[in-house]
Design a protein around this motif. Sequence first.
Motif, PDB file in Angstrom:
ATOM      1  N   THR A  42       0.845  -1.181   0.000  1.00  0.00           N
ATOM      2  CA  THR A  42       0.000   0.000   0.000  1.00  0.00           C
ATOM      3  C   THR A  42       0.890   1.244   0.000  1.00  0.00           C
ATOM      4  N   PRO A  43       0.324   2.438  -0.254  1.00  0.00           N
ATOM      5  CA  PRO A  43       1.137   3.659  -0.183  1.00  0.00           C
ATOM      6  C   PRO A  43       1.805   3.852   1.172  1.00  0.00           C
ATOM      7  N   GLU A  44       1.220   3.243   2.206  1.00  0.00           N
ATOM      8  CA  GLU A  44       1.816   3.336   3.553  1.00  0.00           C
ATOM      9  C   GLU A  44       2.898   2.293   3.782  1.00  0.00           C
ATOM     10  N   GLY A  45       3.144   1.447   2.774  1.00  0.00           N
ATOM     11  CA  GLY A  45       4.213   0.450   2.888  1.00  0.00           C
ATOM     12  C   GLY A  45       3.777  -0.880   3.457  1.00  0.00           C
ATOM     13  N   GLU A  46       2.466  -1.081   3.638  1.00  0.00           N
ATOM     14  CA  GLU A  46       1.983  -2.340   4.198  1.00  0.00           C
ATOM     15  C   GLU A  46       1.837  -3.388   3.094  1.00  0.00           C
ATOM     16  N   LEU A  47       2.315  -4.599   3.369  1.00  0.00           N
ATOM     17  CA  LEU A  47       2.189  -5.697   2.422  1.00  0.00           C
ATOM     18  C   LEU A  47       0.761  -6.225   2.461  1.00  0.00           C
ATOM     19  N   THR A  48       0.132  -6.328   1.294  1.00  0.00           N
ATOM     20  CA  THR A  48      -1.246  -6.787   1.239  1.00  0.00           C
ATOM     21  C   THR A  48      -1.492  -7.479  -0.095  1.00  0.00           C
ATOM     22  N   GLY A  49      -2.751  -7.830  -0.357  1.00  0.00           N
ATOM     23  CA  GLY A  49      -3.101  -8.515  -1.588  1.00  0.00           C
ATOM     24  C   GLY A  49      -3.818  -9.823  -1.296  1.00  0.00           C
ATOM     25  N   PHE A  50      -4.382 -10.417  -2.329  1.00  0.00           N
ATOM     26  CA  PHE A  50      -5.151 -11.640  -2.164  1.00  0.00           C
ATOM     27  C   PHE A  50      -4.335 -12.751  -1.505  1.00  0.00           C
ATOM     28  N   GLU A  51      -3.155 -13.020  -2.037  1.00  0.00           N
ATOM     29  CA  GLU A  51      -2.362 -14.129  -1.481  1.00  0.00           C
ATOM     30  C   GLU A  51      -1.810 -13.796  -0.098  1.00  0.00           C
ATOM     31  N   VAL A  52      -1.520 -12.535   0.138  1.00  0.00           N
ATOM     32  CA  VAL A  52      -1.034 -12.133   1.461  1.00  0.00           C
ATOM     33  C   VAL A  52      -2.130 -12.369   2.504  1.00  0.00           C
ATOM     34  N   GLU A  53      -3.349 -11.942   2.198  1.00  0.00           N
ATOM     35  CA  GLU A  53      -4.444 -12.150   3.144  1.00  0.00           C
ATOM     36  C   GLU A  53      -4.771 -13.633   3.304  1.00  0.00           C
ATOM     37  N   LEU A  54      -4.673 -14.387   2.213  1.00  0.00           N
ATOM     38  CA  LEU A  54      -4.918 -15.829   2.305  1.00  0.00           C
ATOM     39  C   LEU A  54      -3.842 -16.496   3.156  1.00  0.00           C
ATOM     40  N   ALA A  55      -2.596 -16.042   3.007  1.00  0.00           N
ATOM     41  CA  ALA A  55      -1.499 -16.584   3.822  1.00  0.00           C
ATOM     42  C   ALA A  55      -1.712 -16.259   5.298  1.00  0.00           C
ATOM     43  N   GLU A  56      -2.177 -15.053   5.584  1.00  0.00           N
ATOM     44  CA  GLU A  56      -2.463 -14.678   6.973  1.00  0.00           C
ATOM     45  C   GLU A  56      -3.527 -15.595   7.575  1.00  0.00           C
ATOM     46  N   ALA A  57      -4.589 -15.847   6.800  1.00  0.00           N
ATOM     47  CA  ALA A  57      -5.657 -16.723   7.280  1.00  0.00           C
ATOM     48  C   ALA A  57      -5.149 -18.151   7.442  1.00  0.00           C
ATOM     49  N   LEU A 228      -5.843 -24.819   3.836  1.00  0.00           N
ATOM     50  CA  LEU A 228      -6.487 -24.188   2.685  1.00  0.00           C
ATOM     51  C   LEU A 228      -7.865 -24.800   2.417  1.00  0.00           C
ATOM     52  N   GLU A 229      -7.979 -26.097   2.588  1.00  0.00           N
ATOM     53  CA  GLU A 229      -9.265 -26.755   2.405  1.00  0.00           C
ATOM     54  C   GLU A 229     -10.278 -26.250   3.421  1.00  0.00           C
ATOM     55  N   LYS A 230      -9.822 -26.087   4.662  1.00  0.00           N
ATOM     56  CA  LYS A 230     -10.705 -25.573   5.717  1.00  0.00           C
ATOM     57  C   LYS A 230     -11.163 -24.154   5.378  1.00  0.00           C
ATOM     58  N   LEU A 231     -10.242 -23.315   4.886  1.00  0.00           N
ATOM     59  CA  LEU A 231     -10.585 -21.935   4.544  1.00  0.00           C
ATOM     60  C   LEU A 231     -11.585 -21.872   3.386  1.00  0.00           C
ATOM     61  N   LYS A 232     -11.491 -22.825   2.476  1.00  0.00           N
ATOM     62  CA  LYS A 232     -12.456 -22.878   1.377  1.00  0.00           C
ATOM     63  C   LYS A 232     -13.833 -23.315   1.893  1.00  0.00           C
ATOM     64  N   ASN A 233     -13.829 -24.281   2.791  1.00  0.00           N
ATOM     65  CA  ASN A 233     -15.088 -24.845   3.282  1.00  0.00           C
ATOM     66  C   ASN A 233     -15.836 -23.911   4.232  1.00  0.00           C
ATOM     67  N   ASP A 234     -15.098 -23.111   5.012  1.00  0.00           N
ATOM     68  CA  ASP A 234     -15.785 -22.272   6.002  1.00  0.00           C
ATOM     69  C   ASP A 234     -16.114 -20.867   5.493  1.00  0.00           C
ATOM     70  N   GLY A 235     -15.806 -20.605   4.217  1.00  0.00           N
ATOM     71  CA  GLY A 235     -16.171 -19.323   3.620  1.00  0.00           C
ATOM     72  C   GLY A 235     -15.109 -18.249   3.696  1.00  0.00           C
ATOM     73  N   THR A 236     -14.015 -18.505   4.434  1.00  0.00           N
ATOM     74  CA  THR A 236     -12.962 -17.490   4.564  1.00  0.00           C
ATOM     75  C   THR A 236     -12.326 -17.180   3.217  1.00  0.00           C
ATOM     76  N   TYR A 237     -12.054 -18.219   2.437  1.00  0.00           N
ATOM     77  CA  TYR A 237     -11.442 -18.040   1.116  1.00  0.00           C
ATOM     78  C   TYR A 237     -12.318 -17.121   0.259  1.00  0.00           C
ATOM     79  N   ASP A 238     -13.624 -17.394   0.213  1.00  0.00           N
ATOM     80  CA  ASP A 238     -14.528 -16.594  -0.616  1.00  0.00           C
ATOM     81  C   ASP A 238     -14.571 -15.142  -0.164  1.00  0.00           C
TER      82      ASP A 238
END
Length: 251
Positions: A42-57, A228-238
């Motif tokens: 981000t402009p503030e220097g924070e690492l983010t994005g789809f894969e970053v958030e998925l990795a955090e989860a 990853l399977e759990k995250l897909k099944n519980d709605g977190t991935y979506d």
Amino acid sequence: MKKLIVAAGCALAMIAGTAHAKEWNEIRIAFDVPYEPFEYKTPEGELTGFEVELAEAMCEELKADCTFIIQAWDGMIPGLLARKFDAIMSSMSITPERAEAVLFSEPYYNTPGAWFAREDVNVDVTDESAMKGMTVGVQRGTTMDTYVTEKLSDVVNVKRYTTADDMVLDLEGQRLDLVFVDYPVGEQTILSREGFKQVGEPVKLGQGVGVAMRPRDKELAEKVNAALEKLKNDGTYDTIMDKYFSYDIKM
């Protein structure tokens, strides 16, 4: 959940305790930045994005303390094998060649490659004779690079880039006629700018994207697949996916 962003190659990224390699209470995950919308700052220097958030989860699900490491694409697999980090979660497509060097998780997304150009460029990308002599940009070492090299290198001039941003700059500067990139990357970094368009239809490539790990780390792969399977099944991935895409990329 602890998150540290460090430069690849630093001492902290080089050291991994033997006990952690068995229980995986600590995991170092590498990303190539920028590759919007998958991983970027981000402009503030924070690492983010789809894969970053998925990795955090995923790390939350694994109850693991994760360190996020920024690594240039060219050094991804060498860095993994040299134990600079434990996993690559950076849009690495599963291919037979890579599978000889690394252990992949089950695929967690798949998006097509797509052609993009300035609005004044009109060409049928399915007609090789129409593309003859054009200069095409790809990111080095990607499945898009492989596709263009295998199918069109005797027709077009292939120019390879370390980052997608550098490729877009050359497209803007008219040093490229076309680029071939992941559709979401082109959507975010090219179509969001005035004067550019998608050319032709998207092209499905490969077997999808997986988390890459060292071949010996089968226990980690099992944990990653289960999380990853759990995250897909519980709605977190979506929930994460819907923040970044208006279409389904889930495998």
